[in-house]
Design an enzyme around this catalytic site. Structure first.
Site, mmCIF file in Angstrom:
data_model
loop_
_atom_site.group_PDB
_atom_site.id
_atom_site.type_symbol
_atom_site.label_atom_id
_atom_site.label_comp_id
_atom_site.label_asym_id
_atom_site.label_seq_id
_atom_site.Cartn_x
_atom_site.Cartn_y
_atom_site.Cartn_z
ATOM 1 C CG ASP A 24 -1.936 -1.166 1.195
ATOM 2 O OD1 ASP A 24 -1.922 -1.957 0.243
ATOM 3 O OD2 ASP A 24 -2.704 -1.301 2.172
ATOM 4 C CE LYS A 129 -3.526 -4.361 1.429
ATOM 5 N NZ LYS A 129 -4.294 -3.515 2.333
ATOM 6 C CB CYS A 162 -2.258 -2.653 5.422
ATOM 7 S SG CYS A 162 -3.916 -1.925 5.336
#
Ligand code: TIU
Length: 222
Positions: A24, A129, A162
Site C-alpha cells: 500500500d 485489496k 495493513c
C-alpha cells in the site's frame, strides 16, 4: 545456506522461494489530501521511507526475484466497502468521497495509485485489496502458490495496520515472513516500535525483522 541477519535469530532464507511484498505505498497514504491525511495523520512520516523501499525493490529486481505490490482500494460502486469500514469516526473525507486526488481509495483514481518513485514495472504483480490483509478477498494466495513462493519480505505501510495484518495472514497460511525495518512506517512511531517488537517476540511468533542492508546483501549473493 547462510541466513539473513535478523531478529530474533537469522532468517533461514531460501532464495528460490522468496518474494518481496510492498504493502500500500499509495498516494492516498503518503500525500496531503488523501485517505491518511483525512484521518488526521501526519503523512510526511510515510514519504521518509521511500528511499529505503526503493532500494529494496531495486535489489529484488536486480536479483531477478519477484516483487509484488498491493493497493488498498474499493470498487467505484462501493460494493466491496462494508459500512463498518466506511462509517467510522469523523474523517474530513470518507472512502469513496471526491477529494483533491479523485475519489478516496477507489480503484483507478489518481490518489489511489502507488507513488511514482515506487511504481510497479512491467511483469510485476499488483494486488488490489479491499481489506487490511492482502490475502482477504484477493488472488494473492493463488499467485504465491503458482510461483512456488514460501517466504515473504515485507515493506510498506502502515506497520501496525495493513503490514501487520498481512504478515499474520501469511503466517497462518504457512509463509515465513521477514519485515524490513527501515522500509515500513506508521503514522505513530510508538505503534511501529510495538508492532516490530510483537512480530519478532516469542521466538518469531509472527515473523522476523531485519535491516534493509542485510536483506540486500543476502539477495545480492543469491
Ligand atoms: N490508517 C492506517 O494506518 N492504515 C490504513 O488505513 N491502511 C493501511 O495500513 N494500508
Amino acid at each position: 545456506m547462510v541466513g539473513i541477519k535478523a531478529e530474533p535469530f537469522a532468517f533461514p532464507v531460501k532464495h528460490d522461494e522468496l518474494a518481496l511484498i510492498v504493502i500500500d505505498m499509495q498516494r492516498d497514504f503518503a500525500e496531503p489530501g488523501g485517505f491518511g491525511a483525512s484521518l488526521g495523520n501526519d503523512v510526511s512520516r510515510i514519504t521518509r521511507i521511500v528511499p529505503d523501499v526503493k532500494r529494496l525493490i531495486q535489489g529484488f529486481r536486480n536479483a531477478g526475484l519477484p516483487v509484488i505490490h498491493t493497493m488498498e482500494c474499493h470498487r467505484p460502486d462501493l460494493s466491496d466497502l462494508p459500512p463498518a469500514k466506511r462509517d467510522r469516526g469523523n474523517p474530513s473525507l470518507r472512502i469513496g468521497d471526491e477529494g483533491p486526488m479523485g475519489r478516496i481509495l477507489i480503484s483507478g483514481e489518481p490518489g489511489t495509485a502507488i507513488i511514482p518513485e515506487l511504481a510497479p514495472v512491467k511483469g510485476e504483480i499488483v494486488i488490489e485489496k479491499p481489506g487490511k490483509g492482502a490475502f482477504y478477498a484477493t488472488e494473492l494466495g493463488a499467485v504465491l502458490q503458482q510461483k512456488g513462493i514460501s517466504q515473504l519480505v515485507f515493506a510498506g505501510v502502515t506497520t501496525e495496520v495493513c503490514v501487520q495484518t498481512t504478515m499474520r495472514e501469511a503466517n497462518d497460511r504457512g509463509y515465513e515472513c521477514l519485515l524490513a525495518e527501515e522500509a515500513t512506517e506508521s503514522y505513530f512511531p510508538e505503534f511501529k516500535a510495538a508492532a516490530v517488537a510483537m512480530i519478532r517476540a516469542q521466538g518469531a511468533i509472527v515473523g522476523w525483522t531485519a535491516h534493509v542492508d542485510d536483506i540486500l546483501e543476502s539477495i545480492a549473493n543469491a
